[in-house]
Design a protein around this motif. Structure first.
Motif, mmCIF file in Angstrom:
data_model
loop_
_atom_site.group_PDB
_atom_site.id
_atom_site.type_symbol
_atom_site.label_atom_id
_atom_site.label_comp_id
_atom_site.label_asym_id
_atom_site.label_seq_id
_atom_site.Cartn_x
_atom_site.Cartn_y
_atom_site.Cartn_z
ATOM 1 N N GLU A 267 0.831 -1.206 0.000
ATOM 2 C CA GLU A 267 0.000 0.000 0.000
ATOM 3 C C GLU A 267 0.864 1.254 0.000
ATOM 4 O OE1 GLU A 267 -3.818 -1.928 2.424
ATOM 5 O OE2 GLU A 267 -2.233 -0.888 3.520
ATOM 6 N N LEU A 268 1.929 1.218 0.773
ATOM 7 C CA LEU A 268 2.867 2.343 0.813
ATOM 8 C C LEU A 268 3.475 2.574 -0.570
ATOM 9 C CD1 LEU A 268 5.639 2.711 3.558
ATOM 10 C CD2 LEU A 268 6.010 3.379 1.208
ATOM 11 N N TYR A 269 3.957 1.507 -1.166
ATOM 12 C CA TYR A 269 4.598 1.558 -2.489
ATOM 13 C C TYR A 269 3.625 2.117 -3.528
ATOM 14 C CZ TYR A 269 7.670 -0.339 -6.216
ATOM 15 O OH TYR A 269 8.531 -0.500 -7.287
ATOM 16 N N ASP A 270 2.367 1.736 -3.405
ATOM 17 C CA ASP A 270 1.343 2.166 -4.356
ATOM 18 C C ASP A 270 1.183 3.692 -4.326
ATOM 19 O OD1 ASP A 270 -0.709 1.549 -6.275
ATOM 20 O OD2 ASP A 270 -2.184 1.965 -4.723
ATOM 21 N N PHE A 271 1.036 4.257 -3.151
ATOM 22 C CA PHE A 271 0.826 5.704 -3.035
ATOM 23 C C PHE A 271 2.117 6.502 -3.212
ATOM 24 C CE2 PHE A 271 -3.049 4.372 -0.673
ATOM 25 C CZ PHE A 271 -3.977 5.042 -1.459
ATOM 26 N N THR B 215 6.623 -12.568 -1.839
ATOM 27 C CA THR B 215 5.391 -13.223 -2.263
ATOM 28 C C THR B 215 5.619 -14.692 -2.561
ATOM 29 O OG1 THR B 215 4.611 -11.134 -3.226
ATOM 30 C CG2 THR B 215 3.510 -13.151 -3.954
ATOM 31 N N ASP B 216 6.714 -15.005 -3.241
ATOM 32 C CA ASP B 216 7.029 -16.407 -3.555
ATOM 33 C C ASP B 216 7.216 -17.232 -2.277
ATOM 34 O OD1 ASP B 216 6.886 -16.004 -6.280
ATOM 35 O OD2 ASP B 216 9.034 -15.660 -6.526
ATOM 36 N N GLN B 217 7.764 -16.611 -1.247
ATOM 37 C CA GLN B 217 7.934 -17.306 0.024
ATOM 38 C C GLN B 217 6.582 -17.646 0.644
ATOM 39 O OE1 GLN B 217 10.666 -18.424 1.415
ATOM 40 N NE2 GLN B 217 9.823 -19.065 3.393
ATOM 41 N N ILE B 218 5.638 -16.719 0.517
ATOM 42 C CA ILE B 218 4.293 -16.958 1.061
ATOM 43 C C ILE B 218 3.589 -18.060 0.278
ATOM 44 C CG2 ILE B 218 2.024 -15.889 1.406
ATOM 45 C CD1 ILE B 218 3.532 -13.253 1.965
ATOM 46 N N ILE B 219 3.798 -18.110 -1.029
ATOM 47 C CA ILE B 219 3.223 -19.180 -1.839
ATOM 48 C C ILE B 219 3.865 -20.518 -1.504
ATOM 49 C CG2 ILE B 219 3.111 -20.096 -4.195
ATOM 50 C CD1 ILE B 219 2.699 -17.235 -5.166
ATOM 51 N N LYS B 220 5.174 -20.505 -1.323
ATOM 52 C CA LYS B 220 5.933 -21.737 -1.096
ATOM 53 C C LYS B 220 5.537 -22.428 0.201
ATOM 54 C CE LYS B 220 10.745 -23.258 -0.428
ATOM 55 N NZ LYS B 220 10.722 -23.569 1.011
ATOM 56 N N ASN B 221 5.267 -21.660 1.245
ATOM 57 C CA ASN B 221 4.973 -22.225 2.549
ATOM 58 C C ASN B 221 3.514 -22.003 2.945
ATOM 59 O OD1 ASN B 221 7.509 -23.244 2.888
ATOM 60 N ND2 ASN B 221 8.203 -21.680 4.334
ATOM 61 N N GLY B 222 3.127 -22.611 4.043
ATOM 62 C CA GLY B 222 1.771 -22.406 4.546
ATOM 63 C C GLY B 222 0.975 -23.689 4.630
ATOM 64 N N VAL B 223 -0.315 -23.530 4.850
ATOM 65 C CA VAL B 223 -1.243 -24.658 5.004
ATOM 66 C C VAL B 223 -2.437 -24.377 4.095
ATOM 67 C CG1 VAL B 223 -2.628 -25.998 6.613
ATOM 68 C CG2 VAL B 223 -0.515 -24.912 7.414
ATOM 69 N N PRO B 224 -2.671 -25.210 3.078
ATOM 70 C CA PRO B 224 -3.708 -24.867 2.092
ATOM 71 C C PRO B 224 -5.123 -25.222 2.495
ATOM 72 C CG PRO B 224 -2.613 -26.896 1.451
ATOM 73 C CD PRO B 224 -1.922 -26.420 2.699
ATOM 74 N N ALA C 276 -3.662 -15.638 0.489
ATOM 75 C CA ALA C 276 -4.156 -15.034 -0.751
ATOM 76 C C ALA C 276 -4.378 -13.540 -0.597
ATOM 77 C CB ALA C 276 -5.448 -15.722 -1.192
ATOM 78 N N LYS C 277 -4.875 -13.109 0.576
ATOM 79 C CA LYS C 277 -5.112 -11.675 0.807
ATOM 80 C C LYS C 277 -3.812 -10.889 0.741
ATOM 81 C CE LYS C 277 -7.149 -12.085 4.766
ATOM 82 N NZ LYS C 277 -7.812 -11.689 6.046
ATOM 83 N N LYS D 252 -2.520 -8.120 -2.558
ATOM 84 C CA LYS D 252 -2.044 -6.752 -2.385
ATOM 85 C C LYS D 252 -0.674 -6.571 -3.029
ATOM 86 C CE LYS D 252 -5.478 -5.138 0.110
ATOM 87 N NZ LYS D 252 -6.422 -4.161 -0.443
ATOM 88 N N ALA D 253 0.203 -7.554 -2.810
ATOM 89 C CA ALA D 253 1.548 -7.464 -3.386
ATOM 90 C C ALA D 253 1.489 -7.521 -4.907
ATOM 91 C CB ALA D 253 2.414 -8.593 -2.838
ATOM 92 N N ALA D 254 0.663 -8.430 -5.426
ATOM 93 C CA ALA D 254 0.560 -8.586 -6.873
ATOM 94 C C ALA D 254 0.086 -7.306 -7.546
ATOM 95 C CB ALA D 254 -0.380 -9.735 -7.203
ATOM 96 N N MET D 255 -0.834 -6.617 -6.923
ATOM 97 C CA MET D 255 -1.472 -5.471 -7.555
ATOM 98 C C MET D 255 -0.542 -4.279 -7.728
ATOM 99 S SD MET D 255 -5.109 -6.130 -5.674
ATOM 100 C CE MET D 255 -5.617 -4.452 -5.483
#
Length: 914
Positions: free
Chosen positions: A249-253, A277-286, A295-296, A300-303
């Protein structure tokens, strides 16, 4: 010819599979905004926002609140630019690139980058004795071999002292999120008001943090365990990497400022966002709420990234948006697979405990709304289950408006966030039918919805200008009917949960049974929550503490903390993600049925295999409404080990109240003696050692227990009375258990529930409890009304079935109820009455009216009437005021005074017997 047929078949199959896959794909938004900002608003929307702020008082208050929060920091930064930056938690001196963890705790760091790097957090377990000091008390550029200089919450005055980083819980990343949040606000104000002081403040913090993250590597678990699959770049769980949202959000504005003043940095920032972002995709519990939380963050990062074509690896904005919508990898599932896995499409229930289920549904509707606001692209039609997911929420409610709270949940009112999101989505897309439906539902839980929305002040947050604008309801859409959303019984097999309810408000009745299927569940066997006179009296205890704390693992998530039966002091299994459901054998009325049934009786019959001791457990629970303010519950619990050798079976029941009395059948105190029999010693669960002040007595006679919620003088007290049939081998206990932590606030209760002992009754059956079942009657009442039941007596089956449960309940009104609970479809008889039903009730009123209820059986004889069916089923025959009403779910033959008549299955209606 055969080869051609095979080829055609393969072609058709491949084509069908391709269509199926394509039809399950959520299309990407078109005409993506190319400029910045783009997350909440585009540059062309700035003038409209300025008009809103000028015109609307709420918007002026939001803007004023943001300024109030950060102006002093921006002003200081103009003359002392190091002050705020130096208070970030970084590896300022060591500039470490590699982080090492030891399971759930921080270990150490090494490697050296050319710039300070982002410090990893202290522990996955957030429980800590230490707190971050106020900003002015934080040591600047803190990076010391002694650890961190924090406040000790356990000592008087909360002195500052050095503490090892592994003992600091989540303080580090949460503190960094706070500072990045301030920088985000400053970036927004720069874009809105074009004051470069705010841009400089935001940029210096952002640049320091992003460059520090650029050089950081994925943490390494020295134990090479499960935690390795969960870690993010700044903390132990990728779902808590919310700093990336603030950074995006900071980067966006701030992007326009960076393009003008630091264009050479953009590539590095983008690489850092993609790595994070890739780290968040790589790890976690689906398979649970993690997938959505990830995903949330990813969205934000993707946008804020540029389009795919701008990157050599072609992983830009479209790539990541498509990834969370349509791509499935081991630890990040597509949105469609995630919902297919978690939601029961027939009823909309999410496969987690209520507290987490509510959160997932709310987050999904907000995701849909946010996506639509950002891209002008409505994805709700591609998520059809969401309408049911929101509409089913009222089924979780007790008659007092509190939600059920089994597993890791709390009692509270129903949040309307998901409902309001559906209204917003409907309004934006001019879907009047959708808007009408959910406006009606929304008004049910907001009596003065329009006024309350206008008077509610939005948070002083930039999101309040966009997604959180006050909801405006369409005046032409009125309040819905609660009966459209709540049914007398409700069964959700994907979470092993069954509800029986009669009526609303103080005099309503409800019992909730749950097994242990889904996420954030407890090891609780067949657990019961019980409502009475305005309160969830037989309440679940909550999670008590953090998931990694001993008291959660050893007590709150285990059998003795719940209203259930434990075998040999050993019943247990994996809590959290659990796979132990009960089977629903029979119920009345049918789950989800809205009309056409007898309203004053419900029952459920469930079976559970307790895996630790390999025990069969069967629980039959019924609600019986006997008057406008009166009613009672029947609970018959049978339990036995498959392989014999039963030591004992313990029936636990916990109830709200400041006092509990254990009495004999006549109401005289039962003289209990202190005991240490119920404890860990002997090879039992640790949970038993968390309970104290244990007293017991062996008795074969009937007994009762009374809990009192004692209100101040002038208000009526509330009671729960439990009557239980005595039997050989029975021992009764009074116990104090750890406090119930599921009530946040007192919820109208006259004492601090979360600080007082949870008063517990236990009945221990030495040996098996199948032929010596726990046979109970619960009656809630108030001091002003008193009990409606005058006496209860047990009776045996004339045919000698030892597992039979029989009750004769006499009411002060003169009504006589006879309860039959037969096991194994055996015919039971008593005083000219007989039945082979799993459950039967013969209720005779003083004036000659009666009700005959046959549950899951084929035969019932009473009052000179014979009810017979060829297949097992439920039949209700009521005589009231010279009318005969019948509800039979199966074909039935009814005989009366030598007359016999057959009736096809049908909903409740008036009949003539002869």
């Amino acid at each position: 010819m055969m080869k051609k047929l095979i080829a055609i078949t393969i072609f058709i199959f491949m084509g069908s599979a391709s269509y199926a896959q394509k039809s399950n794909t959520i299309p990407l938004p078109k005409n993506l905004e190319q400029g910045y900002p783009r997350l909440y608003i585009s540059q062309k929307g700035k003038k409209d926002l300025e008009k809103t702020i000028k015109k609307e008082a709420w918007a002026q208050e939001v803007l004023s609140g943001i300024h109030k929060r950060i102006d002093e920091h921006v002003e200081r930064h103009a003359t002392n630019p190091e002050w705020m930056v130096s208070r970030l938690m970084m590896y300022w001196k060591t500039k470490a690139t590699n982080v090492y963890i030891n399971g759930i705790n921080y270990s150490h760091a090494d490697g050296e980058a050319p710039v300070p790097t982002v410090r990893f957090t202290g522990s996955r377990d957030y429980t800590t004795n230490y707190a971050m000091p106020d900003l002015e008390d934080i040591l600047p550029y803190m990076d010391d071999e002694r650890g961190l200089y924090l406040r000790n919450k356990t000592k008087e005055g909360n002195p500052l002292e050095w503490v090892d980083q592994s003992k600091t819980g989540g303080q580090i990343h949460r503190h960094n999120q706070k500072i990045m949040g301030l920088a985000r606000d400053a970036a927004f104000l720069y874009w809105l008001e074009e004051d470069e002081r705010f841009a400089k403040f935001a940029f210096d913090i952002f640049d320091t943090y992003m460059m520090g993250m650029y050089y950081r590597n994925e943490p390494i678990d020295l134990l090479n365990g499960h935690i390795q699959t969960l870690v993010g770049l700044e903390c132990f769980q990728v779902i808590h990497e919310s700093t990336l949202i603030y950074a995006s959000e900071l980067y966006d504005f701030l992007h326009q400022y960076i393009e003008l003043n630091h264009p050479d940095k953009i590539e590095t920032y983008d690489i850092t966002i993609k790595k994070w972002t890739d780290q968040i995709i790589k790890n976690g519990v689906p398979q649970n709420n993690w997938n959505l939380h990830q995903a949330k963050i990813i969205l934000k990062a993707a946008m804020v990234l540029r389009d795919n074509k701008f990157y050599e690896d072609e992983k830009g904005r479209e790539y990541y948006i498509n990834y969370i919508l349509n791509v499935t990898s081991p630890r990040q599932w597509s949105m469609t697979k995630f919902m297919d896995y978690g939601y029961d499409k027939s009823n909309g229930v999410w496969a987690e405990c209520p507290g987490y289920s509510f959160g997932v549904t709310r987050d999904l509707t907000h995701f849909i709304n946010d996506f639509d606001n950002t891209f002008d692209h409505n994805i709700l039609p591609y998520m059809p289950v969401m309408k049911k997911a929101v509409s089913v929420l009222p089924q979780y409610l007790f008659p007092n408006g509190q939600t059920v709270a089994f597993g890791d949940s709390n009692y509270g009112s129903l949040s309307t966030g998901a409902i309001s999101d559906m209204i917003r989505t409907a309004q934006k897309n001019n879907d009047q039918a959708l808007e009408k439906e959910f406006t009606g539902l929304y008004r049910l839980f907001n009596q003065d919805a329009q006024q309350s929305n206008r008077s509610r002040k939005p948070k002083s947050d930039i999101g309040s200008f966009f997604a959180s604008k006050p909801l405006e309801l369409n005046a032409k859409y009125g309040k819905g009917n609660l009966s459209d959303y709540i049914t007398q019984t409700f069964y959700a097999p994907n979470v092993s949960w069954h509800v029986q309810r009669i009526g609303e408000g103080k005099n309503g009745m409800m019992v909730s049974l749950n097994g242990s299927l889904g996420n954030h569940m407890h090891a609780n066997g067949i657990n019961m929550e019980l409502y009475g006179k305005g309160f969830v009296q037989g309440a679940d205890p909550g999670k008590g503490a953090g998931y990694l704390q001993p008291i959660y693992l050893e007590y709150y998530s285990q059998f003795p903390a719940h209203n259930t039966v434990m075998v040999d002091g050993a019943s247990s299994y994996t809590e959290m993600l659990s796979y132990h459901a009960f089977d629903l054998i029979a119920e009345y009325p049918k789950s989800g049925q809205k009309e056409g049934y007898y309203p004053n009786i419900t029952y459920s019959d469930v079976f559970f295999l307790e895996p630790e001791t390999q025990s069969d457990q069967n629980r039959l629970v019924s609600t019986v409404k006997t008057g406008e303010t009166s009613g009672y519950y029947i609970d018959v619990f049978r339990s036995r080990k498959k392989r014999k050798g039963d030591k004992f079976h313990d029936y636990y029941y916990h109830n709200l109240g400041q006092s509990m009395k254990v009495m004999d059948a006549s109401g005289s105190p039962l003289m209990l003696s202190p005991t240490e029999e119920m404890g860990f010693a002997g090879g039992h669960l640790y949970a038993l050692d968390y309970m104290w002040d244990k007293k017991s007595k062996r008795t074969s006679e009937d007994y009762q227990v009374e809990w009192k919620i004692d209100f101040p003088e002038g208000k009526e007290d509330v009671f729960m009375n439990l009557w239980m049939k005595g039997t050989d081998g029975r021992e009764v206990f009074s116990i104090k258990s750890p406090p119930n932590k599921a009530f946040r606030g007192n919820h109208g209760l006259p004492y601090e529930v979360d600080k007082q002992p949870y008063l517990t009754f236990t009945a221990r059956q030495h040996g098996e409890a199948w032929e010596h079942p726990f046979i109970s009657v619960y009656e809630p009442f108030t001091s002003s009304e008193g009990k409606s039941i005058s006496s209860i007596e047990g009776f045996d089956d004339d045919n000698g079935n030892k597992a039979f449960a029989g009750l004769h309940i006499t009411h002060k009104s003169g009504r006589q109820d006879f309860i039959f609970s037969s096991e194994g479809a055996k015919t039971a008889s008593f005083e000219n009455m007989s039945t082979n039903g799993t459950y039967a009730l013969i209720g005779n009123e003083k004036n000659g009216d009666f009700v005959l209820f046959l549950g899951n059986g084929t035969q019932l004889e009473a009052n000179g009437i014979s009810i017979a069916t060829e297949i097992k089923g439920n039949v209700v025959l009521e005589k009231k005021e010279d009318k005969i009403l019948l509800h039979n779910q199966v074909p039935v033959v009814i005989s009366d005074k030598n007359h016999e008549k057959k009736y096809d299955a049908g909903e409740i209606r008036e009949i003539i017997l002869n």
